[in-house]
Scaffold this active site. Structure first.
Site, PDB file in Angstrom:
ATOM      1  N   CYS A 137       0.935  -1.208  -0.157  1.00 11.50           N
ATOM      2  CA  CYS A 137      -0.024   0.013  -0.054  1.00 11.50           C
ATOM      3  C   CYS A 137       0.810   1.036  -0.035  1.00 11.50           C
ATOM      4  CB  CYS A 137      -0.978  -0.140   1.291  1.00 11.50           C
ATOM      5  SG  CYS A 137      -0.122  -0.171   2.827  1.00 11.50           S
ATOM      6  N   CYS A 145      -3.255  -2.577  -1.224  1.00 14.88           N
ATOM      7  CA  CYS A 145      -2.466  -3.201  -0.471  1.00 14.88           C
ATOM      8  C   CYS A 145      -1.945  -4.700  -1.592  1.00 14.88           C
ATOM      9  CB  CYS A 145      -2.783  -4.113   0.784  1.00 14.88           C
ATOM     10  SG  CYS A 145      -2.991  -3.086   1.918  1.00 14.88           S
ATOM     11  N   LYS A 211      -5.794  -9.422  11.281  1.00 11.27           N
ATOM     12  CA  LYS A 211      -5.685  -7.955  10.832  1.00 11.27           C
ATOM     13  C   LYS A 211      -7.150  -7.494  10.350  1.00 11.27           C
ATOM     14  CE  LYS A 211      -3.683  -4.429   8.158  1.00 11.27           C
ATOM     15  NZ  LYS A 211      -2.321  -4.066   7.310  1.00 11.27           N
ATOM     16  N   ARG A 221      -1.837   6.105   8.092  1.00 14.59           N
ATOM     17  CA  ARG A 221      -1.864   6.507   6.596  1.00 14.59           C
ATOM     18  C   ARG A 221      -1.357   7.703   6.185  1.00 14.59           C
ATOM     19  NH1 ARG A 221      -7.690   2.817   5.574  1.00 14.59           N
ATOM     20  NH2 ARG A 221      -6.573   0.771   6.318  1.00 14.59           N
ATOM     21  N   ARG A 233     -10.373  -1.202   2.582  1.00 13.39           N
ATOM     22  CA  ARG A 233      -9.666  -2.500   2.689  1.00 13.39           C
ATOM     23  C   ARG A 233     -10.581  -3.545   3.152  1.00 13.39           C
ATOM     24  NH1 ARG A 233      -5.267   0.292   1.513  1.00 13.39           N
ATOM     25  NH2 ARG A 233      -3.963   1.303   2.962  1.00 13.39           N
ATOM     26  N   GLU A 249      -8.055 -17.559  10.734  1.00 13.50           N
ATOM     27  CA  GLU A 249      -6.871 -16.775   9.917  1.00 13.50           C
ATOM     28  C   GLU A 249      -5.584 -17.393  10.443  1.00 13.50           C
ATOM     29  OE1 GLU A 249      -6.550 -15.102   7.464  1.00 13.50           O
ATOM     30  OE2 GLU A 249      -8.345 -13.960   6.968  1.00 13.50           O
ATOM     31  N   LYS A 264      -4.204  -7.353  15.391  1.00 10.92           N
ATOM     32  CA  LYS A 264      -4.114  -6.196  15.167  1.00 10.92           C
ATOM     33  C   LYS A 264      -5.468  -5.465  14.664  1.00 10.92           C
ATOM     34  CE  LYS A 264      -2.014  -2.936  11.983  1.00 10.92           C
ATOM     35  NZ  LYS A 264      -1.436  -2.683  10.535  1.00 10.92           N
TER      36      LYS A 264
HETATM   37  C1  PBG Z   1       0.123  -1.875   5.703  1.00 11.42           C
HETATM   38  C2  PBG Z   1       0.223  -1.515   7.229  1.00 11.42           C
HETATM   39  C3  PBG Z   1      -0.849  -0.758   7.649  1.00 11.42           C
HETATM   40  C4  PBG Z   1      -0.570  -0.782   9.212  1.00 11.42           C
HETATM   41  C5  PBG Z   1       0.576  -1.475   9.409  1.00 11.42           C
HETATM   42  N1  PBG Z   1       0.838  -2.171   8.108  1.00 11.42           N
HETATM   43  C6  PBG Z   1      -1.931   0.249   7.220  1.00 11.42           C
HETATM   44  C7  PBG Z   1      -3.002  -0.558   6.764  1.00 11.42           C
HETATM   45  O1  PBG Z   1      -3.329  -1.467   6.705  1.00 11.42           O
HETATM   46  O2  PBG Z   1      -4.049   0.345   6.364  1.00 11.42           O
HETATM   47  C8  PBG Z   1      -1.319   0.035  10.230  1.00 11.42           C
HETATM   48  C9  PBG Z   1      -0.372   0.412  11.380  1.00 11.42           C
HETATM   49  C10 PBG Z   1      -0.937   1.328  12.329  1.00 11.42           C
HETATM   50  O3  PBG Z   1      -1.942   1.943  12.259  1.00 11.42           O
HETATM   51  O4  PBG Z   1      -0.113   1.891  13.345  1.00 11.42           O
HETATM   52  N2  PBG Z   1      -0.703  -2.751   5.195  1.00 11.42           N
END
Ligand code: PBG
Length: 343
Positions: A137, A145, A211, A221, A233, A249, A264
Site C-alpha cells: 500500500c 495492498c 488484521k 496512513r 480495505r 485466519e 491487530k
Molecule cells: C500496511 C500496514 C498498515 C498498518 C501496518 N501495516 C496500514 C493499513 O493496513 O492500512 C497500520 C499500522 C498502524 O496503524 O499503526 N498494510
C-alpha cells in the site's frame, strides 16, 4: 481451590472473619509489586520506524506527536542508537518511496527505501532485530495492498507473486524477520516458498494474521502516505464482528508456516488475543496501532489524561490478555520510564 468452590460468604460475619481481605495485599507499592501477575518486558517491545527516501530528514508526523519519518542516513543512525540505548532490541521498518506506480515496483527494488535502510542498519553493526513490513500500500499509486485486476479489485494471485519478491529482497538486504501485512489469502505460504527457494529458509515469518479493517489505522496512513484512493480495505482485511473467523485466519497462517502470529489492532481486540493465546502454542504478537497511540497522545496533550499511567495500563492489558510481543509507538516512552531515563 477455585473461587467458585469457596463456601458461601455470610455477609453479616464478613468483617470479623479476617480470612478473605483482598486489600491486605495492596497496602504498599512494594507489596503490590511482589504480588503483581504481569509486567512489561522491554525485550518484548517492538518500535515501528518510518524511513523515507531523501537526506537529512527527521519530520514529525502531524497526527502522531513524537513519531518521525527518518531518511536512511545519520538521522536513522541516531534514532536507532537511541532505541538500543533504551534497551529495545527490535524494530519494525516501514518505507516511503519517492515514486509510486500501479504495481508498487519500488517495493521489491534492490535499491528501494527499505532495502537501503536495512543495508545501512546492518552496516552499523548493532545487533538490533529488524522486522520488515511486507505490503504494497505504501508503494502503489492507488494505495491498495496489492495489484489490481482490470475490474479494479485486488488480485490475490498476482499480489502473492509480488509479496514473495518483496520478502526475498528484504531478506537479501538483511531483514531478520519478514512480516506480511497485506491480508492476501495464502500470503504466508507464498512468502515461505519464495524465501526457501532463495536460500532464506532460516528467516522467520511474523504474519499479521488477524488484521481487522479498522478505523484506528488513520494516522498511519498519513505517516506512510498509504490511504487507498478509492474504496476501502474490507475485501481483504477482516470484519471486526468476527472472533471465530480470526481463529481460522491464525490457524491457516500457522499451517502455512507462520512462526509468529499477530492480532491487530490491540485495544479493541483483547478478546482475540486471549482466544489466540488459549488456542495456539506459537508466540502471539499484537500491534498497538497508530490511532490507539494518537488517542492517548491527543488526550494527554490536552491535559485530559495522565499519559504515563494510561500507557502503562493499556500495555499491561495486552500482556494480561496473553500477548507475548507488543508492537507499539510507545516503546521508547515505556522503556525510558522503566530505565528511569529521560527521552
Ligand atoms: C500496511 C500496514 C498498515 C498498518 C501496518 N501495516 C496500514 C493499513 O493496513 O492500512 C497500520 C499500522 C498502524 O496503524 O499503526 N498494510
Amino acid at each position: 481451590m477455585k473461587p467458585n468452590q469457596l463456601p458461601e460468604l455470610d455477609h453479616s460475619k464478613k468483617l470479623n472473619s479476617n480470612v478473605r481481605l483482598p486489600r491486605r495485599l495492596r497496602s504498599s507499592a512494594k507489596l503490590r509489586d511482589l504480588v503483581s501477575e504481569t509486567s512489561i518486558d522491554i525485550r518484548k517491545l517492538v518500535m515501528p520506524i518510518f524511513v523515507q527516501e531523501g537526506k537529512g530528514i527527521r519530520t514529525q508526523i502531524q497526527s502522531m506527536p513524537g513519531i518521525y519519518r527518518y531518511s536512511p542516513d545519520k538521522e536513522l543512525d541516531r534514532e536507532l542508537q537511541e532505541i538500543s540505548d533504551l534497551g529495545i532490541n527490535t524494530v519494525l521498518l516501514f518505507g516511503l518511496p519517492n515514486k509510486k506506480d500501479a504495481f508498487g515496483s519500488q517495493s521489491y527494488d534492490a535499491s528501494g527505501i527499505v532495502q537501503q535502510a536495512l543495508e545501512r542498519i546492518k552496516n552499523l553493526n548493532n545487533d538490533l532485530v529488524i522486522i520488515s513490513d511486507v505490503c504494497m500500500c505504501e508503494y502503489t499509486d492507488h494505495g491498495h495492498c496489492g495489484i489490481l485486476s482490470t475490474d479494479g479489485k485486488v488480485d490475490n494471485a498476482k499480489t502473492l507473486m509480488s509479496l514473495g519478491r518483496i520478502a526475498v529482497s528484504h531478506a537479501r538486504a538483511g531483514a531478520d524477520i519478514i512480516s506480511p501485512s497485506a491480508m492476501m489469502d495464502d500470503q504466508v505460504s507464498a512468502i515461505r516458498t519464495a524465501l526457501d527457494s532463495e536460500g532464506f529458509s532460516s528467516v522467520p515469518i511474523m504474519s499479521y494474521s488477524a488484521k481487522f479493517a479498522s478505523s484506528f489505522y488513520g494516522p498511519f496512513r498519513e505517516a506512510a502516505d498509504s490511504a487507498p484512493s478509492f474504496g476501502d480495505r474490507r475485501t481483504y482485511q477482516m470484519d471486526y464482528r468476527n472472533l471465530r473467523e480470526s481463529m481460522k485466519e491464525i490457524e491457516l497462517d500457522i499451517q502455512q508456516g507462520a512462526d509468529i502470529v499477530m492480532v491487530k489492532p490491540a485495544l479493541s481486540y483483547l478478546d482475540v488475543i486471549r482466544e489466540a493465546r488459549t488456542n495456539f502454542p506459537v508466540p502471539i504478537a499484537t500491534y498497538n496501532v497508530s490511532g490507539e497511540y494518537s488517542m492517548i497522545k491527543a488526550a494527554a496533550l490536552n491535559g485530559w489524561i495522565d499519559e504515563e499511567r494510561a500507557v502503562d495500563e493499556i500495555l499491561l492489558s495486552m500482556k494480561r490478555a496473553g500477548a507475548d510481543i507488543i508492537i507499539t509507538y510507545f516503546a521508547k516512552e515505556s522503556a525510558s520510564r522503566s530505565k528511569g531515563m529521560k527521552l
